[in-house]
Design an enzyme around this catalytic site. Sequence first.
Site, PDB file in Angstrom:
ATOM      1  N   HIS A 102       0.950  -1.244  -0.019  1.00 37.17           N
ATOM      2  CA  HIS A 102      -0.081   0.007   0.021  1.00 37.17           C
ATOM      3  C   HIS A 102       0.711   1.220  -0.063  1.00 37.17           C
ATOM      4  O   HIS A 102       0.642   2.311  -0.754  1.00 37.17           O
ATOM      5  CB  HIS A 102      -0.983  -0.009   1.235  1.00 37.17           C
ATOM      6  CG  HIS A 102      -2.107  -1.000   1.072  1.00 37.17           C
ATOM      7  ND1 HIS A 102      -2.107  -2.298   1.132  1.00 37.17           N
ATOM      8  CD2 HIS A 102      -3.427  -0.839   0.921  1.00 37.17           C
ATOM      9  CE1 HIS A 102      -3.222  -2.846   1.002  1.00 37.17           C
ATOM     10  NE2 HIS A 102      -4.048  -1.862   0.834  1.00 37.17           N
ATOM     11  N   HIS A 110       1.459  -3.638   9.176  1.00 35.12           N
ATOM     12  CA  HIS A 110       2.941  -3.657   8.890  1.00 35.12           C
ATOM     13  C   HIS A 110       3.464  -2.925  10.238  1.00 35.12           C
ATOM     14  O   HIS A 110       3.161  -2.195  10.927  1.00 35.12           O
ATOM     15  CB  HIS A 110       2.987  -2.758   7.616  1.00 35.12           C
ATOM     16  CG  HIS A 110       2.677  -3.391   6.330  1.00 35.12           C
ATOM     17  ND1 HIS A 110       3.230  -4.361   6.005  1.00 35.12           N
ATOM     18  CD2 HIS A 110       1.432  -3.322   5.866  1.00 35.12           C
ATOM     19  CE1 HIS A 110       2.616  -4.737   4.854  1.00 35.12           C
ATOM     20  NE2 HIS A 110       1.312  -3.860   4.758  1.00 35.12           N
TER      21      HIS A 110
END
Length: 282
Positions: A203, A245
């Site tokens: 992303h 993440h």
Amino acid sequence: MPSPKARSSAARSGSVPCAGGNGRYEFVSLSRTPPPHLLQRQGSDPTAARLRASESPSRRRGSGSSTSSTGGQQLPEEDCMKLNPSFIGIALSSLLAIDLWLSKRLGVCACEDASWGSVRPLMKLVEISGHGIPWLAGAVYCLYKSDSAAGQEVMLNLLMALVLDLVLVGMMKALVRRRRPAHNRMDMFATFSVDGYSFPSGHATRAAMCARFLLAHLVLAAPLRVLVLLWATFVGFSRVLLGRHHVTDVTFGFLMGYWQYNLVEMLWLSPVMLQSTIGQLQ
């Protein structure tokens, strides 16, 4: 004749009676050579006595300890490297520890019971806005609906950039194979096999690359340009808030996406180049 009391005290003090039998006692050191009259009484020469004294248990223990201490100093090279870690290894270990701690502290939307669990649905909408499938579908639709050659050129290169991003990020994740944070919930939208790994954030790479692409090839007003930058930053930051993440995954993802746009500019496809390539293939 000495009394039993004197005899017992002499035995405790380690004295040895003299050979002359005059009732006097002489103290003999165990670490030195015995007197000559004791050697004659025992029927041995001074040289043998010295050899026996040198081979006493205390000396054997001392030689064994000195040998072991000498052997302990000669460690193998790999053991010396483990005992003396390099500065780079210590710095990387410290950075990893800080990364894990900071990622866990910032994962405030990792679940509904977290401190910011009520904001999790909004974070998931931001996650979908940076997903690859909506961007690929949008680029294909705009390419199909575009009437001008300039618009088709921009959409074609955007589609190429998105495909390139998916390939590079997938290869990097398969190579590094870093696991996602322990507090992450695998309820992401449309995941694939490599999405089980964390490094780098796809992303973040996509957000950085698309932001640069839109700012460079689309004429936007100043407020819209600010919104594009805020969107890209918020997409990357939401990955840490959701616990998807680590901080280093997002940071490296932004840097990788910035570099990917430079690669797209180098591989830019014009309509003329595309038509010539298709003609050569046919």
